[in-house]
Design a protein around this motif. Structure first.
Motif, mmCIF file in Angstrom:
data_model
loop_
_atom_site.group_PDB
_atom_site.id
_atom_site.type_symbol
_atom_site.label_atom_id
_atom_site.label_comp_id
_atom_site.label_asym_id
_atom_site.label_seq_id
_atom_site.Cartn_x
_atom_site.Cartn_y
_atom_site.Cartn_z
ATOM 1 N N GLY A 1 0.816 -1.205 0.000
ATOM 2 C CA GLY A 1 0.000 0.000 0.000
ATOM 3 C C GLY A 1 0.848 1.253 0.000
ATOM 4 N N LYS B 1 -8.465 2.139 -0.856
ATOM 5 C CA LYS B 1 -8.641 0.705 -1.043
ATOM 6 C C LYS B 1 -10.077 0.363 -1.413
ATOM 7 N N THR C 1 -3.271 2.925 2.733
ATOM 8 C CA THR C 1 -3.161 1.840 1.750
ATOM 9 C C THR C 1 -3.752 2.270 0.419
#
Length: 661
Positions: free
Chosen positions: A138, A170, A202
């Motif tokens: 990430g 994400k 991330t």
């Protein structure tokens, strides 16, 4: 970074000592003072545990130039960490080719064929075909900060192609975007700027073609603009800062076993790591992953200059690691040697490094340094040749060739040799025999062992010959990150100061380790993409390197010299005039009494800085919880003579001024 302040109050007693001192208490050393190395404590950097790519090197895109392969790690390929992306019912094809790369050193690139751009839009009207990168576990991005995107691209079809670069969460939320157009049939560098609207740990990067056509893509990069010192192609700011805070006198790079490599073709060749990043030679990392060489020799030297540390590059001695081929044990037999008919060219490569670092901008190699943005010399003083090599006849012959050439062409350079991977044994003896025979200025000793060894071997260097080959303790650690490990190392470091006339340099190893990506269990600093854990070992190293001197003064610390758990040293810094006293108590249960006699110094100032690292012997710091161990700083009052009760399992540093501000 995780920071905790211990509220425990510790102080020095400044009572003048008039009482009788026991016969069991005597001066630490008979000598009064001596000059010691001004370069004693520094850093060792090796790209192990993802220390460079995914670590200190601030690049956020993993496999940015599509050079990953199965020889580096099972299952890897040129599209590892990339994912085909299509938005709004668009479709096309993604392939990897090698026909006409950006540069021969960077052979793989992606061809993106956008056959149809749909109309069912995502992200407020955005459709297209492209690819997504998840970074190194990430990408950590911060709201409001700017990120510099770049890639090389060229048209493979007739019409220009519009591109969009996106940062998404994400869950698919849009965090930032920018646009550009690819309109040349020649490789050109494209750039964009992204400023996220929210922070995210991330994030993913998406590179998207929003019009139909065919193009080639390579060297896809995303950097935070805020790198250390805001350097382009720079270093992760928070990691670099905790290293700078140590005030190291030198930095050794790029290894370690990385330097001499897993076979001849895997040696770290410095010339391959300078120049434009898209032209550098990438290769398999000896520790089982990929190294982009984005953090190369120019960046190493620049970082040294930025933090005031001397560069100590270590080059192969014409042989590969003896553990080549997976024989990872002391005394492995996989060593390979550069053929003798190729050695003159290799020797010249070593000489070229000096010209690149120190030569005028008008010289062949100095011009390459100047072209990178540094016309002034880097003032290189040290070069290491070899890394804990097996001392074979092949090694000895090639080392002497390199040594003789450097000594003849550049007598101003201090050469650091090697005496194997252990504190004793066959390679150690053979290495020292060569050092004594040809008068190598400095040799590199390595050892990893348990804390008790460091306590019981504090007199190791007392008997070393003075005015001869000096020692660089290039790699050492006590196999653990508990406070007891760090305090054992501190006790040993007082002995390094005492022997600073023969021990020229010392550096803990390894330095950096990324959570989930470690090949070596005991390290100085642990980190993930968002945070840093400073171990007790780090704090010990920092307290010594930031409080170093160039003169060792004896007859200052009075203690029971039969007690190996109690160690101490006193140095003076000639630049500031400061006197620095260090006291170590390795005993986990008993307070130890010492006397500090400063009568040898004039103009002692009464207000002194005191720093204490103390706690439970088994305490350690981690990324998952708040730090259990960190130094406590205070101001104390001192006199010409005072006593001090050293707490159990502690390091105390007292810095005393002799000049009025």
């Amino acid at each position: 970074m995780i920071i905790n302040v211990i509220s425990r109050k510790l102080f020095l007693s400044t009572a003048i000592i008039c009482c009788f001192v026991s016969n069991n208490i005597k001066a630490q050393t008979a000598k009064n003072s001596k000059k010691i190395s001004p370069d004693l404590f520094g850093l060792f950097f090796e790209d192990i545990n993802y220390a460079a790519d995914g670590g200190l090197y601030a690049e956020l895109v993993q496999n940015r130039s599509f050079e990953y392969g199965p020889t580096e790690r099972s299952g890897w390929n040129p599209l590892s960490y990339w994912e085909y992306a299509c938005l709004g019912f668009s479709y096309g094809q993604l392939s990897v080719e090698t026909n006409e790369p950006v540069h021969r050193n960077n052979p793989h690139y992606v061809v993106l064929n956008v056959e149809h751009v749909g109309h069912e839009a995502k992200y407020a009207g955005l459709s297209g075909v492209g690819m997504k990168n998840s970074g190194y576990d990430g990408m950590v991005i911060k709201a409001g900060e700017k990120y510099s995107f770049s890639m090389f691209a060229k048209l493979l079809s007739g019409k220009s192609i519009k591109m969009k670069v996106i940062l998404e969460s994400k869950s698919g939320a849009l965090l930032a975007s920018d646009s550009f157009t690819v309109d040349s049939k020649e490789w050109q560098k494209q750039t964009a700027s992204l400023q996220p609207s929210a922070s995210y740990d991330t994030a993913n990067l998406i590179v998207l073609a929003t019009t139909e056509g065919k193009l080639a893509v390579d060297e896809v990069s995303l950097f935070p603009e805020h790198t250390f010192k805001n350097r382009p192609n720079g270093l992760r700011a928070d990691l670099a800062q905790v290293l700078a805070d140590m005030k190291p006198k030198f930095i050794r790079f790029p290894g370690g076993c990385l330097a001499h490599g897993d076979g001849l073709n895997n040696m770290y060749r410095w010339e391959n790591t300078i120049g434009p990043v898209e032209q550098r030679v990438q290769q398999r990392n000896i520790w089982g992953y990929h190294q982009t060489a984005g953090l190369g020799y120019f960046e190493y030297f620049q970082f040294c200059e930025d933090i005031g540390a001397k560069p100590l590059p270590v080059l192969p001695a014409g042989v590969s690691c003896q553990n080549t081929g997976g024989t990872w044990r002391i005394g492995g037999t996989g060593q390979k040697a550069i053929p003798m008919e190729e050695m003159q060219a290799y020797v010249q490569e070593v000489l070229n490094l000096v010209e690149w670092a120190n030569g005028p901008a008008t010289s062949v190699w100095g011009a390459k340094r100047a072209a990178a943005g540094h016309p002034e010399p880097f003032h290189l003083e040290y070069i290491g040749i070899g890394n804990e090599d097996k001392i074979t006849p092949e090694f000895a012959e090639r080392f002497k060739m390199i040594f003789d050439a450097l000594k003849s062409k550049h007598p101003e350079i201090i050469i650091v040799g090697t005496v194997g991977p252990s504190p004793d044994g066959e390679d150690f003896d053979k290495g020292w025999a060569i050092a004594n025979e040809i008068k190598i200025p400095v040799v590199d000793e390595h050892y990893y062992t348990d804390p008790k060894w460091f306590i019981t071997h504090q007199h190791r260097y007392d008997s070393y010959k003075r005015n001869a080959t000096q020692v660089y303790l290039g790699e050492y650690a006590s196999w653990g990150n508990k406070l007891r490990n760090a305090i054992a190392e501190a006790a040993y470091m007082t002995a390094l100061e005492r022997n600073g006339d023969v021990v020229r340099m010392a550096s803990y190893a390894p330095m950096l380790a990324k959570k989930g990506f470690t090949q070596w269990g005991t390290d100085m600093i642990f980190f993930d993409n968002a945070s840093i854990c400073l171990t007790p070992n780090y704090y010990v190293q920092k307290l010594f390197s930031a409080n170093a001197g160039d003169t060792y003064v004896g007859n200052v610390v009075v203690k029971d010299d039969r007690d190996s758990a109690l160690a101490a040293s006193c140095v003076q810094d000639s630049k500031t005039g400061d006197v620095i006293v260090k006291v170590v108590n390795y005993d986990s249960s008993k307070t130890k009494k010492i006397v500090v006699d400063l009568s040898a110094f004039k103009n002692i100032q009464s207000n002194a800085q005191q720093i204490v690292l103390v706690g439970n012997a088994n305490a350690e710091n981690s990324l998952e919880k708040q730090e259990a161990i960190s130094p406590v700083e205070s101001t104390v009052t001192v006199g010409k003579k005072f006593n001090y009760d050293a707490p159990p399992m502690s390091l105390t540093v007292v810095r005393i001024k002799t000049r009025k501000l």
